[in-house]
Design a protein around this motif. Structure first.
Motif, short mmCIF file in Angstrom:
data_model
loop_
_atom_site.label_atom_id
_atom_site.label_comp_id
_atom_site.label_asym_id
_atom_site.label_seq_id
_atom_site.Cartn_x
_atom_site.Cartn_y
_atom_site.Cartn_z
N PHE A 1 -6.74 -4.95 -4.82
CA PHE A 1 -7.07 -4.87 -6.24
C PHE A 1 -8.06 -3.74 -6.52
CE2 PHE A 1 -5.33 -9.19 -6.51
CZ PHE A 1 -4.62 -9.08 -7.70
N SER A 2 -8.92 -3.41 -5.55
CA SER A 2 -9.86 -2.31 -5.76
C SER A 2 -9.15 -0.96 -5.77
CB SER A 2 -10.94 -2.31 -4.67
OG SER A 2 -10.39 -1.96 -3.42
N SER A 3 -7.94 -0.90 -5.17
CA SER A 3 -7.17 0.35 -5.13
C SER A 3 -6.10 0.42 -6.20
CB SER A 3 -6.51 0.50 -3.75
OG SER A 3 -7.44 0.37 -2.71
N LEU A 4 -5.84 -0.70 -6.86
CA LEU A 4 -4.70 -0.79 -7.77
C LEU A 4 -4.85 0.12 -8.99
CD1 LEU A 4 -2.01 -2.26 -8.00
CD2 LEU A 4 -3.17 -4.12 -9.19
N TYR B 1 0.82 -1.21 0.00
CA TYR B 1 0.00 0.00 0.00
C TYR B 1 0.85 1.26 0.00
CZ TYR B 1 -4.57 -2.17 0.40
OH TYR B 1 -5.71 -2.87 0.13
N LEU B 2 2.01 1.20 0.65
CA LEU B 2 2.93 2.33 0.61
C LEU B 2 3.42 2.55 -0.82
CD1 LEU B 2 4.54 4.49 2.13
CD2 LEU B 2 6.32 2.77 2.53
N LEU B 3 3.67 1.45 -1.54
CA LEU B 3 4.09 1.55 -2.94
C LEU B 3 3.00 2.18 -3.79
CD1 LEU B 3 6.22 0.88 -5.10
CD2 LEU B 3 5.16 -1.38 -5.33
N LEU B 4 1.74 1.74 -3.57
CA LEU B 4 0.62 2.33 -4.31
C LEU B 4 0.49 3.82 -4.01
CD1 LEU B 4 -2.26 -0.31 -4.04
CD2 LEU B 4 -0.62 0.01 -5.88
#
Length: 316
Positions: free
Chosen positions: A277-280, A12-15
């Motif tokens: 996947f919903s945030s990707l 999530y930090l990467l996203l």
């Protein structure tokens, strides 16, 4: 569990690191273009709205997920949870509608010019503003269950088998039927734009196929250049649609699974994968736009050249 939390927090930090700068770059580039050109094409206006809602998705989803994974879970009170989850659900749904709208405008631009379609092409941009306002109000109204059932993680709802644990917040449904109805509502409201996007992409792919068959017959260089720009934009839209359909499919398969199976440690992992996947899309789509959109790409290239020139003058 600690190892899984570390992996989750890192992802999530990467996203977050990719999604926030990427969407801001697109928004800033298109604002700069609109300011100096005194106009913004309909497709560019949709892209700016898409980047804006994707930026909100990253801010209200990826950042809380990152902090929760690293141990800071009680970020919000009840009102804060209601606001954050409401914004997330609204902007996530708007993201798919913006992508659908973009594919629709791309179809209109590729339709052969006839008296009827010429009028449509000329009039369609005039209705973009009202359409955007309508989509905003529609998705805000469909996200109201988030206001009713969201509570802070400080209120322990682990004993409520109908609650959805987001770690930093809970969505506590009173009954299983209400939980299933809400899940069906969230899924069904995305089905319509998904179907429309698939149909639009099918038409765009058909146009690309016909263009490939006819490309050797094009002799006029100016026509070829204009056609190439349209084809480049069409490929970018198809790529965005493909990404969203892929992530949407995985997200909703996992969502249906978590709604229907018993609550176990396995479903907790499935829930983490679903949210990821919903945030990707919100973090990956800016990369596609920056690479494929000539206006944004050229704006960044010019900026880089200016910086290099300034650096050279300073050194000399």
């Amino acid at each position: 569990m600690e190892g899984r939390s570390g992996v989750k927090g890192t992802l999530y930090l990467l996203l977050t690191v990719i999604g926030i700068p990427g969407n801001i770059i697109i928004i800033a580039s298109l604002i700069h273009i609109a300011y100096y050109d005194h106009k913004l094409l309909a497709a560019d206006a949709i892209l700016s709205n898409l980047a804006t809602v994707n930026l909100f998705v990253v801010l209200v989803r990826c950042i809380p997920e990152t902090t929760a994974a690293f141990g800071l879970k009680q970020l919000f009170d009840d009102n804060g949870c209601k606001i954050v989850i409401f914004i997330y659900r609204t902007t996530r749904s708007l993201s798919i509608w913006m992508t659908c709208l973009l594919s629709g405008f791309q179809c209109i631009s590729l339709i052969p010019v006839t008296p009827t379609w010429s009028t449509v092409k000329r009039q369609a941009p005039k209705y973009l503003g009202p359409v955007l306002v309508f989509l905003l109000l529609l998705n805000m109204s469909l996200s109201t269950p988030a206001i009713l059932f969201s509570i802070s993680s400080a209120n322990n709802s682990t004993g409520n088998k109908h609650a959805v644990n987001l770690e930093y917040c809970f969505v506590r449904f009173p009954l299983q039927t209400v939980k299933l109805a809400n899940g069906a509502l969230q899924t069904s409201r995305d089905v319509i734009p998904i179907v429309l996007m698939i149909l639009a992409s099918a038409y765009i792919l058909l146009v690309l196929y016909r263009h490939r068959l006819q490309v050797k017959e094009i002799r006029n260089s100016s026509n070829k250049q204009g056609s190439t720009m349209e084809i480049r934009a069409a490929k970018a839209v198809v790529t965005l649609v493909t990404l969203y359909v892929l992530f949407f499919g995985i997200d909703n398969i996992l969502w249906i699974y978590t709604l229907t199976v018993a609550r176990t440690m396995q479903t907790s992992l499935i829930s983490d994968l679903r949210v990821f996947f919903s945030s990707l899309y919100a973090s990956v789509s800016p990369i596609v736009i920056i690479i494929s959109n000539r206006k944004v790409h050229n704006k960044l290239k010019c900026r880089k050249i200016k910086q290099e020139a300034t650096y050279s003058e300073t050194v000399s």
